[in-house]
Design an enzyme around this catalytic site. Sequence first.
Site, PDB file in Angstrom:
ATOM      1  NE  ARG A 122      -3.962  -2.190   1.870  1.00 59.25           N
ATOM      2  CZ  ARG A 122      -5.089  -2.330   2.511  1.00 59.25           C
ATOM      3  NH1 ARG A 122      -5.438  -1.465   3.438  1.00 59.25           N
ATOM      4  NH2 ARG A 122      -5.870  -3.341   2.251  1.00 59.25           N
ATOM      5  CD  GLU A 161       2.166  -9.086  13.624  1.00 54.08           C
ATOM      6  OE1 GLU A 161       1.338  -9.306  12.730  1.00 54.08           O
ATOM      7  OE2 GLU A 161       3.095  -8.272  13.501  1.00 54.08           O
TER       8      GLU A 161
END
Length: 179
Positions: A67, A104
Amino acid sequence: MNADQKLEIIKKHIGVFPDFPKKGIVFRDVFAALTNSEVCIYLRDLLVEHIKLNYPDVDLIVGLESRGFLFNLLIASELGVGCAPIRKKGKLPGECISVEYTLEYGSDIFEMQKSAIKPGQKVVIVDDLLATGGSLEAAIKLLRKAGAIVQEGLVVLELVDLGGRKRLDCNVHSLIKYE
């Protein structure tokens, strides 16, 4: 229209998706805002004006996959400077430099074409979102490894509660913060 008024219009158009991608997460979607031409213009204005005021000597605008690519060419063309992408491993041709980073759920590798940056260039990194800070931290390391001077990480949205800013050892500016 002043900057605060432009920000309010942008905020109204940010998509909010509860329980995406999993239960308990509120996903803030900049894509929803970009379907509105007025928002696109105001977002461009705010990003460009911020860099003009704070980093008038910037040499290169670096966009993070994927993005960040929506913004780096736009900003660079308005400022009359170059732009370059940082992508996931294996997506760029030619000789690349890389850095591994932790997510994560595991690890990944960011790469940049070696020819995209010259030692001593002043860069601003741009992305849509600062959450846990892993991507931006990796980009900073990669750019410094290439000899760049990282002036700032510039993001549209920041999820403050996730503490990503604490991981970063450069200036960070977010247009919109969510607690």
